[in-house]
Design a protein around this motif. Structure first.
Motif, PDB file in Angstrom:
ATOM      1  N   UNK A 176       8.779   0.815  10.145  1.00  0.00           N
ATOM      2  CA  UNK A 176       9.247  -0.349   9.411  1.00  0.00           C
ATOM      3  C   UNK A 176       8.285  -1.514   9.590  1.00  0.00           C
ATOM      4  N   UNK A 177       8.491  -2.549   8.784  1.00  0.00           N
ATOM      5  CA  UNK A 177       7.648  -3.747   8.901  1.00  0.00           C
ATOM      6  C   UNK A 177       8.513  -4.984   8.705  1.00  0.00           C
ATOM      7  N   UNK A 178       7.986  -6.105   9.157  1.00  0.00           N
ATOM      8  CA  UNK A 178       8.694  -7.380   9.125  1.00  0.00           C
ATOM      9  C   UNK A 178       8.017  -8.313   8.136  1.00  0.00           C
ATOM     10  N   UNK A 179       8.814  -8.946   7.296  1.00  0.00           N
ATOM     11  CA  UNK A 179       8.319  -9.993   6.397  1.00  0.00           C
ATOM     12  C   UNK A 179       8.951 -11.309   6.814  1.00  0.00           C
ATOM     13  N   UNK A 180       8.118 -12.324   7.049  1.00  0.00           N
ATOM     14  CA  UNK A 180       8.575 -13.683   7.353  1.00  0.00           C
ATOM     15  C   UNK A 180       8.168 -14.560   6.175  1.00  0.00           C
ATOM     16  N   UNK A 203       2.998  -5.272  10.392  1.00  0.00           N
ATOM     17  CA  UNK A 203       3.145  -3.826  10.281  1.00  0.00           C
ATOM     18  C   UNK A 203       2.808  -3.208  11.629  1.00  0.00           C
ATOM     19  N   UNK A 204       3.791  -2.619  12.276  1.00  0.00           N
ATOM     20  CA  UNK A 204       3.567  -1.983  13.576  1.00  0.00           C
ATOM     21  C   UNK A 204       2.953  -0.602  13.356  1.00  0.00           C
ATOM     22  N   UNK A 205       1.863  -0.343  14.069  1.00  0.00           N
ATOM     23  CA  UNK A 205       1.213   0.963  14.009  1.00  0.00           C
ATOM     24  C   UNK A 205       1.675   1.875  15.136  1.00  0.00           C
ATOM     25  N   UNK A 206       2.111   1.256  16.244  1.00  0.00           N
ATOM     26  CA  UNK A 206       2.546   2.032  17.412  1.00  0.00           C
ATOM     27  C   UNK A 206       3.390   1.140  18.305  1.00  0.00           C
ATOM     28  N   UNK A 207       4.461   1.677  18.878  1.00  0.00           N
ATOM     29  CA  UNK A 207       5.344   0.900  19.741  1.00  0.00           C
ATOM     30  C   UNK A 207       6.500   0.298  18.970  1.00  0.00           C
ATOM     31  N   UNK A 208       7.172  -0.664  19.584  1.00  0.00           N
ATOM     32  CA  UNK A 208       8.331  -1.301  18.956  1.00  0.00           C
ATOM     33  C   UNK A 208       8.480  -2.717  19.474  1.00  0.00           C
ATOM     34  N   UNK A 209       9.173  -3.541  18.680  1.00  0.00           N
ATOM     35  CA  UNK A 209       9.346  -4.953  19.018  1.00  0.00           C
ATOM     36  C   UNK A 209      10.708  -5.420  18.539  1.00  0.00           C
ATOM     37  N   UNK A 210      11.254  -6.412  19.230  1.00  0.00           N
ATOM     38  CA  UNK A 210      12.489  -7.060  18.820  1.00  0.00           C
ATOM     39  C   UNK A 210      12.186  -8.517  18.503  1.00  0.00           C
ATOM     40  N   UNK A 241      11.922  -3.933   6.469  1.00  0.00           N
ATOM     41  CA  UNK A 241      11.873  -2.911   5.430  1.00  0.00           C
ATOM     42  C   UNK A 241      11.205  -1.655   5.960  1.00  0.00           C
ATOM     43  N   UNK A 242      11.493  -0.533   5.310  1.00  0.00           N
ATOM     44  CA  UNK A 242      10.797   0.710   5.624  1.00  0.00           C
ATOM     45  C   UNK A 242       9.357   0.604   5.132  1.00  0.00           C
ATOM     46  N   UNK A 243       8.422   1.045   5.941  1.00  0.00           N
ATOM     47  CA  UNK A 243       7.013   1.017   5.553  1.00  0.00           C
ATOM     48  C   UNK A 243       6.713   2.236   4.688  1.00  0.00           C
ATOM     49  N   UNK A 244       6.399   1.984   3.438  1.00  0.00           N
ATOM     50  CA  UNK A 244       6.130   3.072   2.504  1.00  0.00           C
ATOM     51  C   UNK A 244       4.722   3.627   2.731  1.00  0.00           C
ATOM     52  N   UNK A 245       4.463   4.870   2.287  1.00  0.00           N
ATOM     53  CA  UNK A 245       3.104   5.424   2.400  1.00  0.00           C
ATOM     54  C   UNK A 245       2.067   4.565   1.701  1.00  0.00           C
ATOM     55  N   UNK A 246       2.444   3.957   0.558  1.00  0.00           N
ATOM     56  CA  UNK A 246       1.492   3.126  -0.181  1.00  0.00           C
ATOM     57  C   UNK A 246       1.093   1.887   0.624  1.00  0.00           C
ATOM     58  N   UNK A 247       2.080   1.236   1.252  1.00  0.00           N
ATOM     59  CA  UNK A 247       1.778   0.050   2.049  1.00  0.00           C
ATOM     60  C   UNK A 247       0.975   0.420   3.284  1.00  0.00           C
ATOM     61  N   UNK A 248       1.356   1.513   3.947  1.00  0.00           N
ATOM     62  CA  UNK A 248       0.626   1.955   5.142  1.00  0.00           C
ATOM     63  C   UNK A 248      -0.818   2.298   4.803  1.00  0.00           C
ATOM     64  N   UNK A 249      -1.043   2.941   3.648  1.00  0.00           N
ATOM     65  CA  UNK A 249      -2.403   3.301   3.236  1.00  0.00           C
ATOM     66  C   UNK A 249      -3.246   2.054   2.986  1.00  0.00           C
ATOM     67  N   UNK A 250      -2.681   1.072   2.280  1.00  0.00           N
ATOM     68  CA  UNK A 250      -3.419  -0.165   2.017  1.00  0.00           C
ATOM     69  C   UNK A 250      -3.731  -0.901   3.315  1.00  0.00           C
ATOM     70  N   UNK A 251      -2.769  -0.948   4.234  1.00  0.00           N
ATOM     71  CA  UNK A 251      -2.995  -1.615   5.520  1.00  0.00           C
ATOM     72  C   UNK A 251      -4.106  -0.925   6.301  1.00  0.00           C
ATOM     73  N   UNK A 252      -4.122   0.396   6.282  1.00  0.00           N
ATOM     74  CA  UNK A 252      -5.163   1.141   6.992  1.00  0.00           C
ATOM     75  C   UNK A 252      -6.539   0.842   6.414  1.00  0.00           C
ATOM     76  N   UNK A 253      -6.633   0.828   5.093  1.00  0.00           N
ATOM     77  CA  UNK A 253      -7.924   0.529   4.464  1.00  0.00           C
ATOM     78  C   UNK A 253      -8.375  -0.901   4.752  1.00  0.00           C
ATOM     79  N   UNK A 254      -7.407  -1.806   4.864  1.00  0.00           N
ATOM     80  CA  UNK A 254      -7.745  -3.200   5.189  1.00  0.00           C
ATOM     81  C   UNK A 254      -8.371  -3.281   6.581  1.00  0.00           C
ATOM     82  N   UNK A 255      -7.760  -2.617   7.560  1.00  0.00           N
ATOM     83  CA  UNK A 255      -8.277  -2.679   8.926  1.00  0.00           C
ATOM     84  C   UNK A 255      -9.594  -1.923   9.041  1.00  0.00           C
ATOM     85  N   UNK A 256      -9.782  -0.875   8.236  1.00  0.00           N
ATOM     86  CA  UNK A 256     -11.037  -0.131   8.260  1.00  0.00           C
ATOM     87  C   UNK A 256     -12.238  -1.003   7.902  1.00  0.00           C
TER      88      UNK A 256
END
Length: 295
Positions: free
Chosen positions: A68-72, A47-54, A125-140
């Motif tokens: 957006x986010x990448x699933x492998x 999940x990218x928080x800032x910037x971009x990648x190829x 995939x598009x990063x939904x608010x729900x996924x972004x919120x969970x990711x933020x709480x995880x890093x917190x």
């Protein structure tokens, strides 16, 4: 609540990947665009928080950013290149490893809606608010390590749940299904990774995967965008690079260790993947201090 980018920024310095105290979670920072760097990517969500990648898989290109986010879904030889980063606005990313057993458990509790299985082993995939919120709480939790042992597994479970209910569900569902097409291909991948230095016959690999040779070849290429032999070559070359960088092995010795009988063939195929012959490539990476980025 503090956003994901600012939290990752506080827990990183310099460039590279930081494996955190929370198992299966890493944060990445890069302050400038990078060259293309081949890596073996394990099943994870990035999940990218800032910037971009190829990301490049064979001839295919996938670009993603903070929207957006990448699933492998399987171990894949990918080439990654950070395209948007600066000292003022560094590239910041969160990587969380995916757990098949957890996905299987969640699927038994809430069977996913019917849908097509994923084809490639990567999906944007598009990063939904729900996924972004969970990711933020995880890093917190990095700011509250005394709570991480209890809360991190719960948030990890939530992240897996949101992945199972999003538009990448077809890809993620296959990871948790023990008899899916992906699970059979994954067995073949595991065999190649464990025996990359050995020659193999397609019928031997097919037996390991539990498929016919023709079905394995078809599905393997659908998932990885390459044949099993091409996959093995990528694994061999990346392992040779690791041996030269982390174990100070010379180019000829690295080639022999990963299964090449011909030094000239090894050098030629290495240069085709990494852009320069093996000894020169290793010397350049050491001089540029990129060891941590490629091993």
């Amino acid at each position: 609540m503090e956003n994901l980018a600012s939290i990752i920024a506080r827990h990183t310095s310099g460039n590279g990947v930081v494996e955190t105290a929370i198992p299966g979670m890493a944060v990445i920072r890069q302050t400038q665009p990078t060259d293309r760097i081949p890596v073996l990517h394990q099943p994870a969500v990035c999940i990218i928080a800032q910037g971009a990648k190829v990301i490049m898989l064979g001839e295919e290109t996938y670009r993603y950013d903070a929207a957006s986010h990448l699933v492998v879904s399987v171990d894949l030889p990918l080439t990654g290149q950070v395209t948007e980063a600066s000292p003022e606005r560094p590239y910041l990313c969160l990587r969380i490893d995916l757990e098949p057993a957890l996905l299987t458990e969640l699927m038994t509790q809430r069977p996913p809606p019917p849908g097509e299985e994923g084809s490639r082993g990567v999906h944007l995939s598009r990063t939904t608010p729900e996924l972004a919120d969970a990711a933020t709480r995880m890093v917190q939790l990095l700011d509250n390590p005394e709570h991480a042992a209890v809360l991190a597994p719960l948030i990890r479970r939530e992240i897996h749940y949101w992945l199972l209910t999003g538009d990448q569900a077809g890809v993620v569902r296959e990871i948790g299904a023990p008899d899916s097409r992906l699970s059979h291909v994954s067995r073949a991948i595991t065999w190649i990774r464990d025996n990359y230095h050995l020659p193999f016959r397609m019928d031997t690999l097919a037996r390991e995967a539990g498929m016919s040779p023709s079905a394995l070849h078809q599905h393997f290429k659908a998932v990885t965008a390459m044949s099993p032999l091409q996959y093995q070559k990528q694994i061999r070359l990346q392992e040779a690079r690791r041996l030269m960088l982390s174990e100070a092995c010379d180019a000829q010795g690295a080639g022999f260790q990963v299964g090449y009988d011909s030094p000239s063939q090894f050098s030629r195929e290495y240069a085709r993947l990494f852009g320069t012959p093996p000894a020169r490539d290793a010397a350049r990476l050491r001089a540029e201090g990129m060891l941590a980025a490629v091993v």
